[in-house]
Design a protein around this motif. Structure first.
Motif, PDB file in Angstrom:
ATOM      1  N   SER A 127      79.435 103.445  55.086  1.00  0.00           N
ATOM      2  CA  SER A 127      78.470 102.365  54.913  1.00  0.00           C
ATOM      3  C   SER A 127      79.075 101.150  55.610  1.00  0.00           C
ATOM      4  CB  SER A 127      78.273 102.100  53.423  1.00  0.00           C
ATOM      5  OG  SER A 127      77.455 100.989  53.237  1.00  0.00           O
ATOM      6  N   ILE A 179      72.751 103.730  50.309  1.00  0.00           N
ATOM      7  CA  ILE A 179      72.923 102.370  49.795  1.00  0.00           C
ATOM      8  C   ILE A 179      71.800 101.476  50.311  1.00  0.00           C
ATOM      9  CG2 ILE A 179      74.423 100.332  49.833  1.00  0.00           C
ATOM     10  CD1 ILE A 179      76.799 102.315  49.872  1.00  0.00           C
ATOM     11  N   GLU A 180      71.515 101.580  51.607  1.00  0.00           N
ATOM     12  CA  GLU A 180      70.412 100.802  52.182  1.00  0.00           C
ATOM     13  C   GLU A 180      69.082 101.191  51.546  1.00  0.00           C
ATOM     14  OE1 GLU A 180      69.979 100.715  56.436  1.00  0.00           O
ATOM     15  OE2 GLU A 180      72.145 100.641  56.658  1.00  0.00           O
ATOM     16  N   SER A 192      68.843  99.666  48.134  1.00  0.00           N
ATOM     17  CA  SER A 192      68.568  98.232  48.230  1.00  0.00           C
ATOM     18  C   SER A 192      67.104  97.987  48.589  1.00  0.00           C
ATOM     19  CB  SER A 192      69.452  97.584  49.300  1.00  0.00           C
ATOM     20  OG  SER A 192      70.791  97.644  48.917  1.00  0.00           O
ATOM     21  N   HIS A 193      66.575  98.809  49.486  1.00  0.00           N
ATOM     22  CA  HIS A 193      65.174  98.689  49.897  1.00  0.00           C
ATOM     23  C   HIS A 193      64.246  98.935  48.700  1.00  0.00           C
ATOM     24  CE1 HIS A 193      61.561  98.999  52.316  1.00  0.00           C
ATOM     25  NE2 HIS A 193      61.340 100.197  51.814  1.00  0.00           N
ATOM     26  N   ASP A 217      65.013  98.629  45.568  1.00  0.00           N
ATOM     27  CA  ASP A 217      65.225  97.514  44.643  1.00  0.00           C
ATOM     28  C   ASP A 217      64.389  96.301  45.052  1.00  0.00           C
ATOM     29  OD1 ASP A 217      66.563  96.607  42.306  1.00  0.00           O
ATOM     30  OD2 ASP A 217      67.886  95.386  43.578  1.00  0.00           O
ATOM     31  N   ARG A 218      64.368  95.991  46.356  1.00  0.00           N
ATOM     32  CA  ARG A 218      63.563  94.864  46.861  1.00  0.00           C
ATOM     33  C   ARG A 218      62.081  95.097  46.611  1.00  0.00           C
ATOM     34  NH1 ARG A 218      67.261  95.013  51.021  1.00  0.00           N
ATOM     35  NH2 ARG A 218      65.862  96.215  52.339  1.00  0.00           N
TER      36      ARG A 218
END
Length: 116
Positions: free
Chosen positions: A52, A98-99, A102-103, A105-106
């Motif tokens: 990452s 991980i990305e 995060s996506h 989550d947004r």
């Protein structure tokens, strides 16, 4: 029995790989890299290292380029640190999880704010 050995080798490689990348590589292209996982084939011939990278697409590409260039050095360091008859060939891949997390989550946060 062999499966346990493969798992142990993968975990040891992950630990050593993180240390080598963080402390031994001098390539300015290799920025903040986290080794998130290592998959080793059953015959211990090949290892896929999942990383990452903090930064944009340009930074990620430069980091991957730097890691590819340092592959021989990294492999020889792994060979010194882990006692195996043959050090596995290394392939680097980006860990998208991980990305992706995060996506998601947004998206959830956006929906939550829109509902309020």
């Amino acid at each position: 029995m062999a499966n346990l050995r493969v798992h142990r080798v993968a975990e040891q490689m992950k630990k050593e790989m993180g240390d080598i990348i963080a402390h031994r590589l001098k390539d300015p292209r290799v920025g903040f890299v986290t080794v998130t996982g290592v998959d080793v084939t059953g015959d211990l011939q090949d290892a896929t290292v999942y990383v990452s990278v903090l930064g944009d697409e340009e930074k990620k590409a430069a980091t991957l380029e730097g890691l590819e260039k340092a592959k021989g050095f990294i492999r020889s360091e792994i060979g010194k640190r882990i006692r195996l008859r043959k050090t596995p060939e290394i392939q680097f891949k980006f860990d998208q999880s991980i990305e992706y997390g995060s996506h998601i989550d947004r998206l959830i946060n956006d929906l939550h704010h829109r509902d309020q």
